[in-house]
Design a protein around this motif. Sequence first.
Motif, PDB file in Angstrom:
ATOM      1  N   ILE A  18       0.740  -1.284   0.044  1.00 48.27           N
ATOM      2  CA  ILE A  18       0.007  -0.062  -0.144  1.00 48.27           C
ATOM      3  C   ILE A  18       0.949   1.314  -0.143  1.00 48.27           C
ATOM      4  N   SER A  19       1.982   1.040   0.598  1.00 48.14           N
ATOM      5  CA  SER A  19       2.791   2.291   0.819  1.00 48.14           C
ATOM      6  C   SER A  19       3.914   2.711  -0.303  1.00 48.14           C
ATOM      7  N   HIS A  20       3.714   1.650  -1.442  1.00 49.56           N
ATOM      8  CA  HIS A  20       4.541   2.074  -2.742  1.00 49.56           C
ATOM      9  C   HIS A  20       5.847   1.539  -2.055  1.00 49.56           C
TER      10      HIS A  20
ATOM     11  N   ALA B  73       2.634   7.536   4.201  1.00 44.45           N
ATOM     12  CA  ALA B  73       1.891   7.867   3.093  1.00 44.45           C
ATOM     13  C   ALA B  73       1.237   6.897   2.722  1.00 44.45           C
ATOM     14  N   HIS B  74       0.114   6.939   1.989  1.00 45.97           N
ATOM     15  CA  HIS B  74      -0.837   6.053   1.559  1.00 45.97           C
ATOM     16  C   HIS B  74      -1.510   5.007   2.444  1.00 45.97           C
ATOM     17  N   THR B  75      -1.226   5.398   3.701  1.00 45.22           N
ATOM     18  CA  THR B  75      -1.843   4.595   4.725  1.00 45.22           C
ATOM     19  C   THR B  75      -2.507   5.379   5.603  1.00 45.22           C
TER      20      THR B  75
END
Length: 497
Positions: A38-40, A66-68
């Motif tokens: 999820i967090s790339h 980021a992104h979580t």
Amino acid sequence: MKFSVKAIQQPKQQKSCLILGIYENGELTQTAKEIDKISHTYITKLIKQGAFDGKLGSSLPLYHLAHTPFEVILLVGLGKADKLTAANFRKAVIASVKAANAAKHPSAICYLTEANVKDQSLSWKVKQIVEASSDALYRFDLFKSQKEPVIKLNELIIHNPDPKQQKACELALKQGEAISDGVVLTKNLANLPSNVCTPTFIAEQAKDLAKSHSSLSIKVLEEKDMQKLGMGALLGVSQGSAEDAKLIALEYKGAAKNQAPVAFIGKGVTFDTGGNSLKPADSMVGMKYDMCGAATVLGVMKAAAELKLPINIVGIIPAVENMPGGTAYKPEDILTSMSGQTIEVISTDAEGRLILADALTYCERYKPDVVIDIATLTGAVVIALGFYATGLLSNDDGLANDLLQAGQKSFDRAWQLPLWDEYQEQIKSPFADMANTGGRSAGTITAACFLSRFAKKFRWAHLDVAGTAAMMMGTQDRMATGRPVPMLMQYLIDRCL
Ligand code: BES
Ligand code: MN
Ligand code: ZN
């Protein structure tokens, strides 16, 4: 702390702190992999750059990754995958809980159940997470004017990666909580100084415990009662003290009346000066812990009552203070024990076995199935086994093996020493049936030989916890451990299966 165990499909709780395990070779545990995606691949990148190495017990908090949606993600090092033993798993749990608390989050979700621990089941991991977390956050600041910082972490949700095992996990959690409660009681009592924790105080604590559980009942014998019973060994030790001796008898009823109980006897010397065979000043520091056996008995009774174990248990605590002085007993005094056997006192510092002798004889009236005594009995056991293994001696190999196994399972381990007849020679006296010391060699064994003479009527085991019940290294690092409550609770739980 509030514990729960659940199968969490997709973590959604934004406010939570996730505890994720990472191995030393950079391998991620299951949920760490998902978060990484999820967090790339932020976590993988971190590891590649050397910002987190997964060393056992290391940790790194990531805030608002980021992104979580999560406030904190706590990476915890599990060390090398093939070295993740029970001991190392506990270390990782302790490090993670301390770090989660330091991250100042009230609630955390622990995913360390996803790690593979050598030879251990999922429910074992759940139970250990509860017990180790409680250990990690324990503090004793009752007598400090500057209290330690308040514990921020008050909820731990343990992830169950295998929903089929939910029932087993819940039982493990319940057991872990009850054992932790028992351990905390044991630690708190043990850590109290002897000007507070007197024999009378222990008796009051035992009464309070009995009041809080209808399955518990209590009887406290006073000195005059003990005189009538002929407890000359116990009263001999106590006679130099201004504090009254007590013999505390707790009964837990969880099964039919006629079912023979398990009996525990805990040494309760609230302070051991050595008596007229006075200890050197340096060796006296730590002797407030000479009632750890007694504290263990109370911790076990509490945990067993909380779990409503379907057995009967008796807890006997001989409680005294060992003081020198004009009224105190002396070397070469001869005491007559309740059993009728006479004892020549060689050292008034070998007092534990004297009070245990009368407690063992008193125990006969309960017709116990087995008797287990717990005592900070000899400095010799610290020389032999140090601080990690409790000394175990027994007149019954079946009982000894059960306790050794319970120790392995609970990671509160014991090591057996021989109780061969040859050693009995060392406690001969020219004037009485026996002497209370056996010379410098094999001090732990000769102490147990002495006790064995009062334990002939039952299957009996002796746990010498002088090295394990409290850390007593120097004056700075002293703290009760709550051992061997986990071992004894495991023994009781296994008996109920
Ligand atoms: N309470 C001590 C044993 C002890 C020593 C506990 C160090 C914890 C740390 C016990 O009563 C004692 O003094 N034992 C003597 C026996 C000796 C006189 C035969 C000892 O071990 O020196
Ligand atoms: Mn002593
Ligand atoms: Zn002692």
